[in-house]
Design a protein around this motif. Structure first.
Motif, PDB file in Angstrom:
ATOM      1  N   THR A 185       0.831  -1.189   0.000  1.00 19.43           N
ATOM      2  CA  THR A 185       0.000   0.000   0.000  1.00 19.43           C
ATOM      3  C   THR A 185       0.872   1.247   0.000  1.00 19.43           C
ATOM      4  N   PHE A 186       0.487   2.238  -0.791  1.00 13.68           N
ATOM      5  CA  PHE A 186       1.103   3.561  -0.761  1.00 13.68           C
ATOM      6  C   PHE A 186       0.224   4.423   0.154  1.00 13.68           C
ATOM      7  N   LEU A 187       0.720   4.775   1.310  1.00 12.13           N
ATOM      8  CA  LEU A 187      -0.005   5.646   2.226  1.00 12.13           C
ATOM      9  C   LEU A 187       0.550   7.056   2.069  1.00 12.13           C
ATOM     10  N   GLN A 188      -0.207   7.916   1.385  1.00 12.73           N
ATOM     11  CA  GLN A 188       0.273   9.275   1.172  1.00 12.73           C
ATOM     12  C   GLN A 188       0.212  10.057   2.484  1.00 12.73           C
ATOM     13  N   ILE A 189       1.313  10.727   2.776  1.00 13.49           N
ATOM     14  CA  ILE A 189       1.409  11.547   3.985  1.00 13.49           C
ATOM     15  C   ILE A 189       1.371  13.005   3.557  1.00 13.49           C
TER      16      ILE A 189
ATOM     17  N   GLN B 115      12.312   9.900   8.153  1.00 12.07           N
ATOM     18  CA  GLN B 115      13.423  10.854   8.227  1.00 12.07           C
ATOM     19  C   GLN B 115      14.751  10.115   8.421  1.00 12.07           C
ATOM     20  N   LYS B 116      14.758   9.126   9.281  1.00  9.07           N
ATOM     21  CA  LYS B 116      15.983   8.344   9.522  1.00  9.07           C
ATOM     22  C   LYS B 116      16.452   7.672   8.229  1.00  9.07           C
TER      23      LYS B 116
ATOM     24  N   LEU C  22      11.375  19.511   3.460  1.00  8.84           N
ATOM     25  CA  LEU C  22      10.510  18.508   2.837  1.00  8.84           C
ATOM     26  C   LEU C  22       9.122  18.523   3.477  1.00  8.84           C
ATOM     27  N   LEU C  23       9.079  18.624   4.786  1.00  8.95           N
ATOM     28  CA  LEU C  23       7.782  18.647   5.478  1.00  8.95           C
ATOM     29  C   LEU C  23       6.928  19.835   5.039  1.00  8.95           C
ATOM     30  N   GLN C  24       7.555  20.937   4.690  1.00  5.35           N
ATOM     31  CA  GLN C  24       6.817  22.108   4.226  1.00  5.35           C
ATOM     32  C   GLN C  24       6.127  21.840   2.885  1.00  5.35           C
TER      33      GLN C  24
END
Length: 175
Positions: free
Chosen positions: A2-6, A17-18, A35-37
Motif C-alpha cells: 500500500t502507498f499511504l500518502q502523507i 526521516q531516519k 521537505l515537510l513544508q
C-alpha cells in the motif's frame, strides 16, 4: 503493498526521516524540515510503503500530466532483498503517465552500477544524455547524474525539456 500518502504530520515521519537522511547524502536531498513544508503541495507525493501493516520504505514522487518523477525512494535497510522495492515500483508504474523518470548516480562504482541494474530490471532505461541534478540549496553546485526513464528518452530536445521541467518544478521553485 500500500502507498499511504502523507500530507501532514504523521507517526511514520520519524522513521522515514531516519531512512531519508541515512540513504541520501546531504547534497542529494532536502533538509527534512523543508521537505515537510512541501507535504501539502498537490504535485508532490510522500508515500509510506506499507506491507502487511508494516512500514517497509518510502517513495517521494511528483506527478504531472506529462511525467511522474521519482525524487527519492528507499527501503528499510533491514528489509532489503525481500523484493519490496520491486513491488513498490511495479505499483507506481501502474499509474497513468506517458513517462516515469528518476535520477541515478553515474555508473562509476559497483554500488551505482548495481542500483542502475535494479532499475533496468524494472524496465527503466539509462538515458545517454548528460544530466546534472540541480542543487537543493541556492548557491550549491549541480551534481553530475543520469536520468533513467520508461520509456527511453531518445531525442535530445525531449531530454532537455524533461530536465528543465524537473529543474523548475522540483528544485528551483522552492529556493
Amino acid at each position: 503493498m500500500t502507498f499511504l500518502q502523507i500530507s501532514q504530520e504523521h507517526q511514520y515521519l520519524t522513521i522515514i526521516q531516519k531512512w531519508y537522511e541515512g540513504s541520501f547524502p546531504p547534497d542529494e536531498r532536502r533538509n527534512f524540515n523543508d521537505l515537510l513544508q512541501l507535504l501539502p503541495c498537490p504535485e508532490m507525493h510522500l508515500c509510506a510503503l506499507i506491507d502487511q501493516d508494516h512500514l517497509v520504505g518510502f517513495i517521494i514522487y511528483w506527478q504531472w500530466a506529462d511525467a511522474v518523477f521519482v525524487e527519492h525512494f528507499a527501503i528499510d535497510p533491514e528489509q532489503r532483498g525481500k523484493q519490496f522495492g520491486q513491488r513498490a515500483l511495479n505499483q507506481l508504474l501502474r499509474r497513468e503517465s506517458p513517462y516515469f523518470i528518476l535520477e541515478v548516480e553515474r555508473p562509476e562504482d559497483e554500488i551505482s552500477r548495481s542500483r542502475i541494474r535494479f532499475y533496468e530490471r524494472q524496465g527503466f532505461y539509462l538515458n545517454s544524455f548528460d544530466y546534472a541534478q540541480p542543487p537543493y540549496q541556492r548557491g550549491n553546485l549541480p551534481i553530475p547524474m543520469r536520468l533513467m526513464s520508461i520509456p527511453a528518452i531518445i531525442e535530445q530536445d525531449e531530454f532537455e525539456g524533461f530536465s528543465q521541467l524537473i529543474k523548475e518544478r522540483v528544485y528551483e521553485r522552492f529556493y
